[in-house]
Write an enzyme that holds these catalytic residues in place. Structure first.
Site, mmCIF file in Angstrom:
data_model
loop_
_atom_site.group_PDB
_atom_site.id
_atom_site.type_symbol
_atom_site.label_atom_id
_atom_site.label_comp_id
_atom_site.label_asym_id
_atom_site.label_seq_id
_atom_site.Cartn_x
_atom_site.Cartn_y
_atom_site.Cartn_z
ATOM 1 C CB CYS A 166 -0.997 -0.015 1.163
ATOM 2 S SG CYS A 166 -0.284 0.195 2.802
ATOM 3 C CB THR A 167 0.248 4.807 0.554
ATOM 4 O OG1 THR A 167 -0.767 4.707 -0.439
ATOM 5 C CG2 THR A 167 1.038 6.100 0.346
ATOM 6 C CB THR A 189 0.835 2.763 8.785
ATOM 7 O OG1 THR A 189 0.041 3.634 7.977
ATOM 8 C CG2 THR A 189 2.291 3.201 8.794
ATOM 9 C CB CYS A 190 -3.829 1.574 6.995
ATOM 10 S SG CYS A 190 -3.585 3.130 7.864
ATOM 11 N NE ARG A 191 -4.848 1.466 1.634
ATOM 12 C CZ ARG A 191 -4.792 2.293 0.609
ATOM 13 N NH1 ARG A 191 -5.676 2.196 -0.355
ATOM 14 N NH2 ARG A 191 -3.857 3.224 0.550
ATOM 15 C CG ASP A 234 -5.743 5.161 2.546
ATOM 16 O OD1 ASP A 234 -5.592 4.615 3.672
ATOM 17 O OD2 ASP A 234 -4.930 5.981 2.081
#
Length: 150
Positions: free
Chosen positions: A7-8, A11-13, A118
Site C-alpha cells: 500500500c502507500t 501502516t494500514c491496508r 484507504d
C-alpha cells in the site's frame, strides 16, 4: 509461495492484509510466506492504532513495523498484491522487470478493477470496513491458491 501486500505507507491496508492472510493461511493449511511494504513507507513506523484495534477484534495480533518496498522484496516475491491501481502503477514503474508478478488484490482475486479503500485518518468504523473487505478478498485468495495446489 512468497506473497507481499503493498500500500502507500505500510501502516494500514497492507499490514492488515498481511496479518489477516497469515491467519487465513494457517487455518487453511497453506504453505505461504507473507510480508507487506509500502511504496512511500518510512522504515520502522508503527501500524495505525485503528488497524491494530480492528484486527484485535478478530483476535489477530498486529505487531508491525513499516517497510519501504525494495528490490529485495520484489526479487523474493512470487506474487505482489497492491491495494490500488495507482500502487500497481508505481510498483511497475519502479520495478519494471517484475511487472508480471504485480497485480492489484481485486484484479488477482476477482479479475476486475477496483481499489481497497484507504482508511488512513478515518474512524474505527472505516478501518473495520477495510478489514472486512480485505478479509473477504483474502479468503477468496486462499481458495484460489488451494485450488491451484500452491
Amino acid at each position: 509461495m512468497n506473497i507481499i501486500f503493498v500500500c502507500t505507507g505500510n501502516t494500514c491496508r497492507s499490514p492488515m492484509a498481511e496479518a489477516l492472510f497469515k491467519s487465513i493461511a494457517e487455518t487453511e493449511g497453506l504453505d505461504v510466506s507473507v510480508r507487506s511494504a509500502g511504496v512511500f513507507a518510512s522504515p520502522n513506523g508503527k501500524a495505525s492504532p485503528h488497524a491494530v484495534e480492528a484486527l484485535f477484534e478478530k483476535r489477530i495480533a498486529l505487531n508491525h513495523v513499516s517497510s519501504p518496498l525494495t528490490e529485495e522484496h520484489m526479487e523474493a516475491a512470487d506474487l505482489v498484491l497492491a491495494m490500488t491501481h495507482q500502487h500497481k502503477q508505481v510498483i511497475v514503474s519502479q520495478f519494471e522487470r517484475y511487472r508480471d508478478k504485480v497485480f492489484t488484490l481485486k484484479e488477482y482475486v476477482t479479475g476486475s478493477r477496483g481499489d481497497i479503500i484507504d482508511p488512513f485518518g478515518g474512524t474505527i468504523e472505516i478501518y473495520k470496513e477495510t478489514r472486512d473487505e480485505l478479509e473477504a478478498l483474502l479468503q477468496q485468495l486462499a481458495e484460489q491458491l488451494k485450488n491451484d495446489g500452491k
